[in-house]
Design a protein around this motif. Structure first.
Motif, mmCIF file in Angstrom:
data_model
loop_
_atom_site.group_PDB
_atom_site.id
_atom_site.type_symbol
_atom_site.label_atom_id
_atom_site.label_comp_id
_atom_site.label_asym_id
_atom_site.label_seq_id
_atom_site.Cartn_x
_atom_site.Cartn_y
_atom_site.Cartn_z
ATOM 1 N N ALA A 193 1.149 -1.047 0.194
ATOM 2 C CA ALA A 193 0.043 -0.102 -0.203
ATOM 3 C C ALA A 193 0.520 1.076 -0.232
ATOM 4 N N PRO A 194 0.297 2.307 -1.196
ATOM 5 C CA PRO A 194 1.397 3.523 -0.834
ATOM 6 C C PRO A 194 1.493 4.578 0.782
ATOM 7 N N SER A 195 0.395 4.337 1.582
ATOM 8 C CA SER A 195 0.113 4.873 2.404
ATOM 9 C C SER A 195 1.410 3.643 3.380
ATOM 10 N N ARG A 196 1.560 2.945 3.257
ATOM 11 C CA ARG A 196 2.662 2.310 3.828
ATOM 12 C C ARG A 196 3.847 1.959 3.581
ATOM 13 N N THR A 197 4.318 2.088 2.124
ATOM 14 C CA THR A 197 6.332 2.147 1.137
ATOM 15 C C THR A 197 5.896 3.310 0.622
ATOM 16 N N GLY A 198 5.227 4.181 0.324
ATOM 17 C CA GLY A 198 5.130 5.501 -0.065
ATOM 18 C C GLY A 198 5.173 5.338 -1.786
ATOM 19 N N LEU A 199 4.768 6.456 -2.555
ATOM 20 C CA LEU A 199 4.473 5.940 -4.306
ATOM 21 C C LEU A 199 5.948 5.895 -4.508
ATOM 22 N N THR A 200 5.479 4.614 -5.695
ATOM 23 C CA THR A 200 6.673 4.568 -6.586
ATOM 24 C C THR A 200 7.808 6.067 -6.739
ATOM 25 N N ARG A 201 8.363 6.019 -6.752
ATOM 26 C CA ARG A 201 9.473 7.840 -7.214
ATOM 27 C C ARG A 201 8.649 7.726 -9.156
ATOM 28 N N LEU A 202 8.710 7.470 -9.773
ATOM 29 C CA LEU A 202 7.418 8.592 -10.906
ATOM 30 C C LEU A 202 6.657 8.889 -10.354
ATOM 31 N N GLU A 203 5.927 7.921 -9.881
ATOM 32 C CA GLU A 203 4.259 8.536 -8.766
ATOM 33 C C GLU A 203 4.914 9.478 -8.392
ATOM 34 N N ARG A 204 5.017 9.660 -7.468
ATOM 35 C CA ARG A 204 5.464 11.094 -6.398
ATOM 36 C C ARG A 204 6.113 11.683 -7.401
ATOM 37 N N GLU A 205 6.950 11.710 -7.962
ATOM 38 C CA GLU A 205 7.176 13.094 -9.556
ATOM 39 C C GLU A 205 5.699 13.367 -10.019
ATOM 40 N N HIS A 206 4.833 12.611 -10.188
ATOM 41 C CA HIS A 206 3.894 13.293 -10.911
ATOM 42 C C HIS A 206 2.647 13.450 -10.168
ATOM 43 N N VAL A 207 2.909 13.428 -8.901
ATOM 44 C CA VAL A 207 1.825 13.739 -7.560
ATOM 45 C C VAL A 207 2.826 15.133 -7.625
ATOM 46 N N SER A 208 3.996 16.001 -7.602
ATOM 47 C CA SER A 208 4.665 17.220 -7.094
ATOM 48 C C SER A 208 3.918 18.022 -8.254
ATOM 49 N N ARG A 209 3.832 17.903 -9.436
ATOM 50 C CA ARG A 209 3.438 18.059 -10.924
ATOM 51 C C ARG A 209 2.019 18.744 -10.494
ATOM 52 N N TRP A 210 0.773 17.854 -9.810
ATOM 53 C CA TRP A 210 -0.080 18.527 -8.947
ATOM 54 C C TRP A 210 -0.103 19.293 -8.554
ATOM 55 N N LEU A 211 0.681 19.173 -7.219
ATOM 56 C CA LEU A 211 0.543 20.103 -6.095
ATOM 57 C C LEU A 211 1.530 21.423 -6.821
ATOM 58 N N ALA A 212 2.783 21.621 -7.722
ATOM 59 C CA ALA A 212 3.235 22.219 -7.934
ATOM 60 C C ALA A 212 1.872 22.736 -9.241
ATOM 61 N N ALA A 213 1.199 22.341 -9.477
ATOM 62 C CA ALA A 213 0.175 23.794 -9.766
ATOM 63 C C ALA A 213 -1.054 23.518 -9.267
ATOM 64 N N GLY A 214 -1.146 23.425 -7.383
ATOM 65 C CA GLY A 214 -1.538 24.078 -6.497
ATOM 66 C C GLY A 214 -2.922 22.749 -6.331
ATOM 67 N N TYR A 215 -2.806 21.672 -7.396
ATOM 68 C CA TYR A 215 -3.702 21.519 -6.265
ATOM 69 C C TYR A 215 -4.151 20.463 -5.207
ATOM 70 N N VAL A 216 -4.670 19.515 -4.507
ATOM 71 C CA VAL A 216 -4.164 18.928 -3.737
ATOM 72 C C VAL A 216 -5.106 17.687 -4.178
ATOM 73 N N VAL A 217 -4.356 16.917 -3.706
ATOM 74 C CA VAL A 217 -3.854 15.354 -4.367
ATOM 75 C C VAL A 217 -4.584 14.252 -3.473
ATOM 76 N N ALA A 218 -5.165 13.273 -3.570
ATOM 77 C CA ALA A 218 -5.628 12.801 -2.334
ATOM 78 C C ALA A 218 -5.609 10.394 -2.954
ATOM 79 N N VAL A 219 -5.111 9.919 -2.250
ATOM 80 C CA VAL A 219 -4.473 9.045 -3.201
ATOM 81 C C VAL A 219 -5.245 7.378 -1.864
ATOM 82 N N THR A 220 -5.951 7.612 -2.528
ATOM 83 C CA THR A 220 -6.442 5.627 -1.983
ATOM 84 C C THR A 220 -5.305 5.268 -2.476
#
Length: 534
Positions: free
Chosen positions: A87-114
């Motif tokens: 589960a990502p909440s236990r191990t963290g997202l993969t590097r590429l997915e973490r970078e993808h989420v960072s781009r959404w954050l930089a654009a000003g969005y809250v990101v929720a990951v089930t």
């Protein structure tokens, strides 16, 4: 009131999306640009009809929120594995997915990951059960909004790989499942669509490398399809690979599959096996019209989801009436799609979120009322889409007996229609075939009522809150609104349904309504509610 032991009142079950717990995520799990990183536990709706807790991660962007609050991207992650330790909440997202989420954050969005149900919480994970995990993707948005009053009700879904499959199901049901939220659209990155065709392509050659998707698929399908067993046709090597996928993270299965071919694993021509074909069809994303825009992104070098499969799906949903934009990136691999053209993705998203909700469509014509996909044919997918949206409008878990009954009822109706009207036996009914059937059916009873009755009983049971066997006026009103009947039309439809003027609607009246509409569809008929584009 339900009671517990010793007659004491039973504790109320929290509503889906209720926030059950929160704590800070480890710093190493925090994507760049996240001002806060929070692990959440929230109430979900289990695939098997039970209520289940689901975990996830929420990331808040830096800086103050814009007017109206931070809008939300619900990110559906790709395959990590089938066990709790994946589960990502236990191990963290993969590097590429973490970078993808960072781009959404930089654009000003809250990101929720089930995490999806069954990952980091009790019970198995229903892998590739799109309907089951789609509500997890929606409910994490509900939970996220309870973290901070500055978070907007406006949101969209973005999903990669397995998450792209889930995101497309979200696009089908979100507006019905969570009407209190303002859902705007879907981003699907390298989505595994047309699963029977996808597996056919991946396993066509015995000397081709075995796709890492296959062991996860064959292991994960056992949850939603407990009678499914791949062992009889796998080699010992293939069986070991599937058993490894049941417990190991993605990286371990990648390593184990390296150098193996389809012949080595026993997966050559996998989709031609009847028992496999059946479960693959059950995993398909229905080709149906999405009532919010869709962006699909694919790569020409994708080794997991070949671009030609995605292109075929895009053409199908476009013909079904979906507003879809497709971008293909030359040389992008499966994982590479996460970063390909992300500036274009953000630009599309900003335009989508700024435009507001599309105006409602005009009422479709006679044949189009039952052709929910809008592709000029009646198909099983039309009926699957009807069932999915109606069940989700009532918040029914996909594995509940009520949900199963509604799906079975629509499927029985489809079997009845195709048996009578599909004269060329191509698995679909075009307008000419439909019209010929209507003409031939006029004036005589060919047993259609008996085939309609299971659907009428299932829909009545779904809406019958007091379980008295009939639908009172207020229950009918809720049903009609769930089916998107405009408020001003509800009284007239209710009046037409209540043929005997008893003040309630019986199963027999629903049967008569469905029969009358199927054999003579028209916008003014009371059966429009059951077959409109809801």
């Amino acid at each position: 009131m339900p009671t517990g032991p010793n007659g004491a009142p039973a504790p109320a079950v929290p509503r889906p999306g209720a926030l059950l717990g929160r704590h800070p995520l480890p710093e190493r799990f925090r994507p760049e640009g996240a001002a806060e990183a929070i692990a959440v536990l929230y109430q979900g709706a289990g695939y098997d009809g039970t209520r289940r807790a689901v975990s996830g991660s929420v990331f808040l962007p830096a800086g103050p929120p814009p007017p109206g609050g931070w809008q939300v991207v619900s990110y559906a992650h790709g395959t990590t594995g089938l066990s709790d330790r994946c589960a990502p909440s236990r191990t963290g997202l993969t590097r590429l997915e973490r970078e993808h989420v960072s781009r959404w954050l930089a654009a000003g969005y809250v990101v929720a990951v089930t995490d999806y149900e069954g990952l980091a919480t009790p019970g198995p994970h229903p892998y590739f059960n799109g309907e089951a995990v789609a509500d997890d993707v929606v409910d994490v948005v509900r939970a996220t909004r309870r973290l901070d009053p500055r978070i907007s009700r406006t949101w969209l879904v973005a999903g990669f790989s397995q998450g792209g499959h889930a995101a497309l199901f979200v696009g089908l049901l979100a507006r019905r499942y969570a009407p209190e939220l303002d859902f705007r659209g879907t981003v699907a990155l390298a989505p595994p669509v047309h699963l029977p065709l996808l597996v056919e392509v991946l396993t066509a050659r015995g000397d081709a490398p075995v796709s890492v998707l296959l062991p996860f698929l064959l292991a994960g399908l056992r949850t939603s399809h407990p009678g499914f067993d791949a062992r009889p046709f796998l080699t010992a090597t293939g069986d070991d690979l599937v058993e490894l996928a049941a417990t190991a993270p993605l990286v371990d299965v990648f390593r184990a599959a390296a150098g193996l071919t389809n012949d080595d694993a026993g997966t050559t021509l996998l989709s031609t096996r009847p028992e496999v074909a059946t479960v693959l069809r059950a995993c398909r994303v229905p080709v149906a019209r999405l009532d919010r825009p869709l962006l699909v992104v694919a790569g020409t070098a994708d080794e997991i989801v070949p671009v030609e499969v995605v292109e075929r799906f895009v053409g199908d949903v476009r013909r079904a009436g979906t507003a879809v934009r497709f971008t293909r990136h030359d040389g992008a691999t499966h994982a590479g799609v996460l970063g390909a053209g992300h500036d274009d993705v953000i630009a599309w998203t900003r335009e989508l979120l700024a435009d507001g909700v599309p105006a409602p469509e005009a009422v479709p014509g006679r044949f189009d009322l039952v052709d929910v996909t809008g592709d000029g044919h009646l198909t099983r997918d039309d009926h699957e889409a009807f069932a999915l949206r109606l069940v989700q409008a009532f918040g029914e878990p996909p594995g509940s007996s009520a949900a199963a009954a509604v799906r079975d009822g629509y499927r029985a109706l489809w079997r009845g229609v195709t048996a009578r009207a599909d004269t060329d036996e191509d698995g679909r009914v075009d307008q000419a075939e439909f019209s010929r059937w209507l003409d031939s059916a006029a004036g005589h009873d060919d047993g259609f009522d008996q085939e309609v009755r299971p659907l009428a009983e299932a829909v009545t049971s779904l809406a019958d809150a007091d379980r008295d066997g009939v639908l009172a006026a207020e229950e009918v009103v809720r049903l009609l609104r769930a089916c998107d009947v405009p408020g001003e039309r509800v009284p007239a439809v209710l009046d037409a349904l209540d043929a005997d003027r008893s003040g309630s609607v019986s199963v027999a009246e629903v049967v008569a309504t469905v029969r009358d509409f199927c054999l003579a569809p028209a916008p003014g008929k009371p059966g429009h509610w059951l077959f409109g584009r809801f």
